[in-house]
Design a protein around this motif. Structure first.
Motif, PDB file in Angstrom:
ATOM      1  N   PRO A   1      22.159  21.422-103.900  1.00 10.01           N
ATOM      2  CA  PRO A   1      21.953  20.072-104.460  1.00 10.01           C
ATOM      3  C   PRO A   1      22.379  19.936-105.924  1.00 10.01           C
ATOM      4  O   PRO A   1      22.562  18.808-106.407  1.00 10.01           O
ATOM      5  CB  PRO A   1      20.441  19.870-104.311  1.00 10.01           C
ATOM      6  N   ASP A   2      22.561  21.039-106.628  1.00 14.15           N
ATOM      7  CA  ASP A   2      22.982  20.984-108.028  1.00 14.15           C
ATOM      8  C   ASP A   2      24.472  21.283-108.205  1.00 14.15           C
ATOM      9  O   ASP A   2      24.949  21.429-109.322  1.00 14.15           O
ATOM     10  CB  ASP A   2      22.164  21.969-108.864  1.00 14.15           C
ATOM     11  N   LEU A   3      25.187  21.371-107.097  1.00 18.29           N
ATOM     12  CA  LEU A   3      26.632  21.583-107.132  1.00 18.29           C
ATOM     13  C   LEU A   3      27.324  20.322-106.625  1.00 18.29           C
ATOM     14  O   LEU A   3      27.125  19.911-105.488  1.00 18.29           O
ATOM     15  CB  LEU A   3      27.017  22.778-106.256  1.00 18.29           C
ATOM     16  N   HIS A   4      28.126  19.715-107.482  1.00 23.40           N
ATOM     17  CA  HIS A   4      28.815  18.465-107.135  1.00 23.40           C
ATOM     18  C   HIS A   4      30.322  18.671-107.209  1.00 23.40           C
ATOM     19  O   HIS A   4      30.818  19.372-108.100  1.00 23.40           O
ATOM     20  CB  HIS A   4      28.397  17.345-108.087  1.00 23.40           C
ATOM     21  N   PHE A   5      31.034  18.056-106.275  1.00 22.82           N
ATOM     22  CA  PHE A   5      32.484  18.218-106.204  1.00 22.82           C
ATOM     23  C   PHE A   5      33.201  16.892-106.433  1.00 22.82           C
ATOM     24  O   PHE A   5      32.738  15.831-106.010  1.00 22.82           O
ATOM     25  CB  PHE A   5      32.903  18.766-104.835  1.00 22.82           C
ATOM     26  N   THR A   6      34.353  17.000-107.076  1.00 17.67           N
ATOM     27  CA  THR A   6      35.293  15.888-107.182  1.00 17.67           C
ATOM     28  C   THR A   6      36.678  16.451-106.907  1.00 17.67           C
ATOM     29  O   THR A   6      37.018  17.526-107.403  1.00 17.67           O
ATOM     30  CB  THR A   6      35.241  15.252-108.584  1.00 17.67           C
TER      31      THR A   6
END
Length: 375
Positions: A76-81
């Protein structure tokens, strides 16, 4: 992704781990290197290490709750773009399932692999303003489980002018927020973004490193073929693996025979080779032309043995003969002809027509006298 799962780059791994363990963690880092050098995998392994609750001296543990979620790319604390196609309401979450599958299936993922994975051929991929606004929303939240929340942006060169919107956020992110940007083309990124990041250079693989990796992969036992592909991959391990997976025939004998027939200038014999060279498909023919470019380059450095140390004894002997016919007077035209053929193949040109056209150019450029020299 753990560091131990990534081939090579031992010094870089050690530096990243040492800096993290000493608390020297920049809020924004730019992982830069060409395709096929594990840049994305390295950034993922670094992020996983930062969040691991049972770090070892050299790596994340791979077993704690955080590591298991990182392995599945669902922390939940890893975000991708990343780049995608669609209208102005589309964002990366619409392609997240495909992205997870692509990354876990190929740790050397390149943009062409990604385009193929999402059916993006002929479509305009970018990181749109809606995605940029989503980054602000994601990073405004506190970390759920880990000490840090991480925004991993793959290929920020697809941001375009939307990157200006992120400048302030990258320069002064929320507390415990880390930006990891992974690029294959640093020159295409806004200088104002680059200036706000710490550059992490991923070294290009050497011929020897790629050759060793291919041998260990078990994809082929043909040492000469592996050597040729390693030579032609230009440090791109992703390219090397694909070429070795797609091609089984050795290049040298076929290329030598083709050059001999073009040198003789007998179109009947040249046409007789058409099926042998083109029926193995466009991947083989593209590799074949890339091999030709390397042999042509070798003729220019044939007098410097160390420059051609990657060639086999047979190839060195052949290059020594071929250099009499490839000179400063025709090398540029030959280079352009081979590159034009590769360009046309990539745009789905007819392989047989490309072969015949290139053969005619070779026939006209190679001297027709002293034919026995190439025999």
């Amino acid at each position: 992704m753990r560091f131990s799962e990534i081939y090579g780059h031992a010094d870089l791994k050690q530096k990243l781990v040492a800096a993290a363990r000493q608390g020297r963690i920049p809020h924004a880092q730019m992982f830069t290197g060409g395709e096929g050098n594990f840049s994305l995998a390295m950034a993922l392994a670094y992020a996983q290490f930062l969040s691991c609750t049972q770090q070892t001296e050299t790596d994340s543990c791979g077993e704690c709750s955080s590591c298991r979620k990182y392995n599945a790319m669902i922390h939940p604390d890893l975000h991708f773009t990343f780049p995608f196609y669609g209208d102005k309401t589309t964002n990366s979450s619409d392609f997240m399932t495909e992205f997870r599958a692509a990354v876990t299936g190929n740790h050397l993922l390149g943009i062409n692999d990604w385009i193929e994975a999402i059916g993006g051929e002929g479509k305009n991929l970018n990181i749109n303003i809606n995605e940029v606004r989503g980054i602000f929303r994601k990073l405004s939240l506190r970390p759920y489980e880990s000490e840090y929340k991480v925004l991993l942006m793959w290929l920020p060169e697809y941001l375009g002018k939307e990157g200006n919107t992120l400048l302030k956020l990258i320069e002064e992110p929320p507390d415990k927020t880390i930006f990891l940007l992974v690029t294959e083309n640093l020159q295409a990124i806004l200088p104002t973004i680059i200036s706000r990041t710490q550059i992490v250079k991923i070294p290009v693989f050497s011929h020897a490193e790629i050759e060793q990796y291919l041998k260990e992969s078990g994809l082929s036992t043909d040492t000469n073929l592996i050597k040729n592909i390693a030579m032609m991959s230009e440090g791109n391990l992703n390219k090397a693996v694909k070429l070795l997976s797609d091609v089984e025939s050795p290049m040298f004998e076929i290329f030598r025979q083709w050059m001999l027939e073009c040198h003789k200038g007998q179109m009947e014999n040249i046409l007789a080779l058409t099926e042998k060279i083109t029926d193995q498909g466009k991947d083989f023919f593209k590799l074949f032309l890339n091999y030709g470019l390397h042999i042509i380059r070798a003729t220019l450095t044939a007098d410097y043995k160390s420059s051609n140390s990657y060639l086999s004894d047979q190839e060195i002997e052949f290059v020594g003969k071929l250099k009499k016919y490839i000179t400063v007077g025709n090398v540029e035209e030959l280079y352009n002809a081979f590159n034009s053929g590769i360009f046309e193949i990539e745009r789905y040109g007819n392989v047989k027509l490309i072969y015949i056209n290139l053969s005619l150019k070779l026939k006209n450029n190679l001297k027709l006298s002293q034919q026995k020299v190439l025999n």
